[in-house]
Design an enzyme around this catalytic site. Structure first.
Site, PDB file in Angstrom:
ATOM      1  N   THR A 121       0.897  -1.484  -0.095  1.00 58.11           N
ATOM      2  CA  THR A 121      -0.313   0.006   0.058  1.00 58.11           C
ATOM      3  C   THR A 121       0.995   1.299  -0.189  1.00 58.11           C
ATOM      4  O   THR A 121       0.352   2.151  -0.295  1.00 58.11           O
ATOM      5  CB  THR A 121      -0.434   0.270   1.187  1.00 58.11           C
ATOM      6  OG1 THR A 121      -0.009  -0.313   2.280  1.00 58.11           O
ATOM      7  CG2 THR A 121      -2.190  -1.106   1.577  1.00 58.11           C
ATOM      8  N   ASP A 122       1.899   0.828   0.410  1.00 60.78           N
ATOM      9  CA  ASP A 122       2.880   2.391   0.736  1.00 60.78           C
ATOM     10  C   ASP A 122       3.054   2.918  -0.234  1.00 60.78           C
ATOM     11  O   ASP A 122       2.950   4.376  -0.482  1.00 60.78           O
ATOM     12  CB  ASP A 122       4.499   1.993   0.922  1.00 60.78           C
ATOM     13  CG  ASP A 122       4.831   0.874   0.634  1.00 60.78           C
ATOM     14  OD1 ASP A 122       4.701   0.474  -0.640  1.00 60.78           O
ATOM     15  OD2 ASP A 122       6.541   1.182   0.945  1.00 60.78           O
ATOM     16  N   GLY A 182      18.051  -9.282   4.475  1.00 61.15           N
ATOM     17  CA  GLY A 182      17.189  -9.853   3.456  1.00 61.15           C
ATOM     18  C   GLY A 182      16.037 -10.664   3.915  1.00 61.15           C
ATOM     19  O   GLY A 182      15.873 -11.272   2.995  1.00 61.15           O
ATOM     20  N   GLY A 212      13.121  -9.416   5.310  1.00 63.92           N
ATOM     21  CA  GLY A 212      11.954  -8.873   4.580  1.00 63.92           C
ATOM     22  C   GLY A 212      11.986  -7.565   6.180  1.00 63.92           C
ATOM     23  O   GLY A 212      10.838  -7.490   6.674  1.00 63.92           O
ATOM     24  N   GLU A 243      18.264   5.442   0.910  1.00 64.18           N
ATOM     25  CA  GLU A 243      17.754   4.399   0.416  1.00 64.18           C
ATOM     26  C   GLU A 243      18.264   4.099  -1.446  1.00 64.18           C
ATOM     27  O   GLU A 243      18.187   3.097  -2.470  1.00 64.18           O
ATOM     28  CB  GLU A 243      17.299   3.663   1.077  1.00 64.18           C
ATOM     29  CG  GLU A 243      17.216   1.575   0.751  1.00 64.18           C
ATOM     30  CD  GLU A 243      16.857   1.050   1.393  1.00 64.18           C
ATOM     31  OE1 GLU A 243      17.224   1.273   3.092  1.00 64.18           O
ATOM     32  OE2 GLU A 243      16.150  -0.262   1.085  1.00 64.18           O
ATOM     33  N   ASP A 296      10.102   1.245   6.439  1.00 65.16           N
ATOM     34  CA  ASP A 296      10.864   0.755   7.199  1.00 65.16           C
ATOM     35  C   ASP A 296      11.717   2.030   8.217  1.00 65.16           C
ATOM     36  O   ASP A 296      11.921   2.008   8.919  1.00 65.16           O
ATOM     37  CB  ASP A 296      12.139   0.363   6.613  1.00 65.16           C
ATOM     38  CG  ASP A 296      11.636  -0.528   5.178  1.00 65.16           C
ATOM     39  OD1 ASP A 296      10.220  -0.585   5.726  1.00 65.16           O
ATOM     40  OD2 ASP A 296      12.277  -1.652   4.815  1.00 65.16           O
ATOM     41  N   TYR A 304       7.820  -6.897  -7.970  1.00 63.03           N
ATOM     42  CA  TYR A 304       7.773  -5.560  -7.507  1.00 63.03           C
ATOM     43  C   TYR A 304       7.447  -4.824  -8.487  1.00 63.03           C
ATOM     44  O   TYR A 304       6.783  -4.001  -8.247  1.00 63.03           O
ATOM     45  CB  TYR A 304       8.819  -4.950  -6.617  1.00 63.03           C
ATOM     46  CG  TYR A 304       8.880  -4.434  -5.308  1.00 63.03           C
ATOM     47  CD1 TYR A 304       7.684  -3.935  -4.270  1.00 63.03           C
ATOM     48  CD2 TYR A 304       9.696  -2.894  -5.884  1.00 63.03           C
ATOM     49  CE1 TYR A 304       7.611  -2.957  -3.953  1.00 63.03           C
ATOM     50  CE2 TYR A 304       9.334  -1.528  -5.664  1.00 63.03           C
ATOM     51  CZ  TYR A 304       8.802  -1.550  -4.376  1.00 63.03           C
ATOM     52  OH  TYR A 304       8.805  -0.685  -3.549  1.00 63.03           O
TER      53      TYR A 304
HETATM   54  P1  ADP Z   1      15.854  -5.999   4.287  1.00 67.00           P
HETATM   55  O1  ADP Z   1      16.366  -4.353   4.427  1.00 67.00           O
HETATM   56  O2  ADP Z   1      14.666  -6.260   3.985  1.00 67.00           O
HETATM   57  O3  ADP Z   1      16.656  -6.976   5.493  1.00 67.00           O
HETATM   58  P2  ADP Z   1      17.528  -4.791   2.127  1.00 67.00           P
HETATM   59  O4  ADP Z   1      18.258  -5.422   0.624  1.00 67.00           O
HETATM   60  O5  ADP Z   1      16.987  -3.776   1.709  1.00 67.00           O
HETATM   61  O6  ADP Z   1      17.278  -6.446   2.527  1.00 67.00           O
HETATM   62  O7  ADP Z   1      19.076  -4.445   2.588  1.00 67.00           O
HETATM   63  C1  ADP Z   1      19.966  -6.053   3.277  1.00 67.00           C
HETATM   64  C2  ADP Z   1      21.111  -5.476   3.011  1.00 67.00           C
HETATM   65  O8  ADP Z   1      21.576  -4.290   3.948  1.00 67.00           O
HETATM   66  C3  ADP Z   1      22.579  -6.731   2.824  1.00 67.00           C
HETATM   67  O9  ADP Z   1      22.540  -7.205   2.027  1.00 67.00           O
HETATM   68  C4  ADP Z   1      23.544  -5.346   3.604  1.00 67.00           C
HETATM   69  O10 ADP Z   1      23.702  -4.584   1.619  1.00 67.00           O
HETATM   70  C5  ADP Z   1      22.771  -4.348   3.697  1.00 67.00           C
HETATM   71  N1  ADP Z   1      23.150  -4.938   5.584  1.00 67.00           N
HETATM   72  C6  ADP Z   1      22.317  -4.762   6.456  1.00 67.00           C
HETATM   73  N2  ADP Z   1      22.690  -4.526   7.840  1.00 67.00           N
HETATM   74  C7  ADP Z   1      23.716  -5.087   8.086  1.00 67.00           C
HETATM   75  C8  ADP Z   1      25.074  -5.312   8.446  1.00 67.00           C
HETATM   76  N3  ADP Z   1      24.801  -5.674   9.434  1.00 67.00           N
HETATM   77  N4  ADP Z   1      26.577  -5.284   7.759  1.00 67.00           N
HETATM   78  C9  ADP Z   1      26.831  -4.721   6.936  1.00 67.00           C
HETATM   79  N5  ADP Z   1      25.593  -4.274   5.429  1.00 67.00           N
HETATM   80  C10 ADP Z   1      24.311  -4.932   6.138  1.00 67.00           C
HETATM   81 MG    MG Z   2      15.425  -3.080   3.395  1.00 68.05          MG
END
Ligand code: ADP
Ligand code: MG
Length: 381
Positions: free
Chosen positions: A37-38, A123, A125, A161, A173, A225
């Site tokens: 919905t966002d 990753g 969600g 982002e 988020d 998406y």
């Molecule tokens: P989600 O936000 O759902 O976990 P995203 O694809 O939006 O998935 O974000 C995940 C990405 O954020 C990872 O692939 C990495 O690049 C970065 N990330 C998240 N947490 C960490 C962490 N603790 N250290 C380094 N990178 C991180």
């Molecule tokens: Mg994310």
């Protein structure tokens, strides 16, 4: 395990040989209801998780900034004063992107040394990315000596982002990570970023919200998406409304293209479900009464929006059959997590039933944890 301020400080000290100037955190989030919905100017209802990214920081000892993550092998170096979109592919983009967004907004950006650790699953969600951005953001504001309120900070993090990392996501988020509170949901109107904190008293009612990370392999999530976004835009266009937020169910049912009609019907009914859930909880109802809305949301994303996969359908259905009051996939779809609202006494049965269903199919075991609405980003020490 949630990284403590003391542990991350120790990590900083062993890397840099002195104490950090402070330690900050920001949480991941789970969306209770309000899926896709966002980007339709609609409503979402996430809450902040106890899982968090924690960052220790101090003014840089060298000429540029450095960042180290307990989850990554390499230290990344960048210039806070000059870093720009495209400079840093990979995980450090979520960090440097905050420096860039601060600079673009006209805020001071000191060069910093950062050491971070996070227990937000990546990753799945659960928004490990926003946790990272917001934790770095609150550190950067404090060390730069500026006050940035919660909503503007969420906007900066979304900017990092979208425009630095290049991920075309909505702002839920970051808003959840900044505004989370214990026992509260963050009811967000994505049209104007207005929020209302809605009571969600689980423990007082003997309830647990289970998060079942299905660990399903994500298939085609990115392209799908984009397709859902363009289907929704096409529906709004056909209906002559600025966004599906403004469409009525009656008008949607009259759309002639079957796929477009079903996509739009999900958005319109999902917005109604979010408002129904908020009305119930704000009125002090027993949270069990939101169960049917959770179930209806799952059916809608499965049949009308078509973003589920067998792993999430099985988890949602088995959890319900084992006693959950309601269950649904949460997140963008094609994998990720299922949430289930469960009586405390039924938690082992629900967890066991889902594990057994996965084992019977030869699937990787799911990871299940309890999600308690928790505090938004702040300084820890
Ligand atoms: P989600 O936000 O759902 O976990 P995203 O694809 O939006 O998935 O974000 C995940 C990405 O954020 C990872 O692939 C990495 O690049 C970065 N990330 C998240 N947490 C960490 C962490 N603790 N250290 C380094 N990178 C991180
Ligand atoms: Mg994310």
């Amino acid at each position: 395990m949630t990284p403590t301020a003391a542990a991350v400080s120790t990590g900083f000290r062993s890397r840099h040989g002195h104490e950090p100037a402070g330690v900050w955190f920001a949480p991941g989030r789970v969306n209770l209801i309000g899926e896709h919905t966002d980007y339709n100017d609609g409503f979402v209802l996430p809450f902040a998780l106890p899982h968090r990214a924690v960052v220790a920081a101090a003014p840089a000892s060298g000429s540029g900034s450095t960042v180290t993550s307990a989850q990554e092998p390499e230290t990344v170096t960048f210039s806070a004063a000059g870093v720009a979109p495209g400079d840093l592919p990979g995980w450090a983009g979520y960090v440097a992107g905050m420096f860039w967004a601060f600079r673009e907004a006209g805020y001071p950006v000191p060069e910093l040394d950062l050491v971070l650790d996070s227990d937000v699953p990546v990753g799945a969600g659960l928004s490990s990315s926003a946790a990272l951005e917001c934790a770095v953001g609150v550190a950067l504001a404090d060390l730069g000596g500026v006050r940035v309120d919660r909503t503007p900070m969420a906007v900066l993090a979304r900017r990092a982002e979208n425009d630095f990392v290049g991920a075309p996501t909505g702002g839920m988020d970051q808003m959840a990570s900044m505004h989370g509170r214990p026992e509260r949901l963050v009811f967000l109107d994505t049209r104007d970023d207005a929020i209302e904190l809605t009571p969600f008293p689980l423990s007082g009612h003997g309830l647990t919200l289970l998060v079942i990370d299905t660990r399903a392999p994500h298939a085609h999530a990115d392209g799908q998406y984009g397709e859902r976004r363009s289907d929704c835009a096409a529906a709004a266009d056909a209906l002559g409304v600025p966004a599906l937020r403004d469409a009525t169910l009656e008008a949607v049912e009259a759309l002639t293209d079957d796929r477009i009609r079903r996509r739009a019907r999900h958005i319109v009914t999902e917005n109604d479900r979010v408002r129904d859930v908020v009305a119930l909880l704000a009125g002090g109802a027993d949270p069990r009464r939101i169960g049917p809305a959770l179930d209806a949301s799952h059916a809608s994303i499965r049949d009308d929006f078509e973003i589920t996969v067998p792993h999430v359908d099985v988890a949602a259905e088995v959890a319900r059959d084992a006693g959950a009051h309601g269950s649904r996939m949460t997140g963008g779809g094609f994998g990720g997590c299922v949430i289930a609202l469960v009586d405390d006494a039924d938690v082992p049965a629900v967890r066991g039933a889902v594990e057994k269903a996965y084992a019977d199919r030869g699937w990787t075991a799911p990871v299940t944890f309890t999600a308690t609405p928790s505090e938004g980003a702040a300084r820890l020490s």
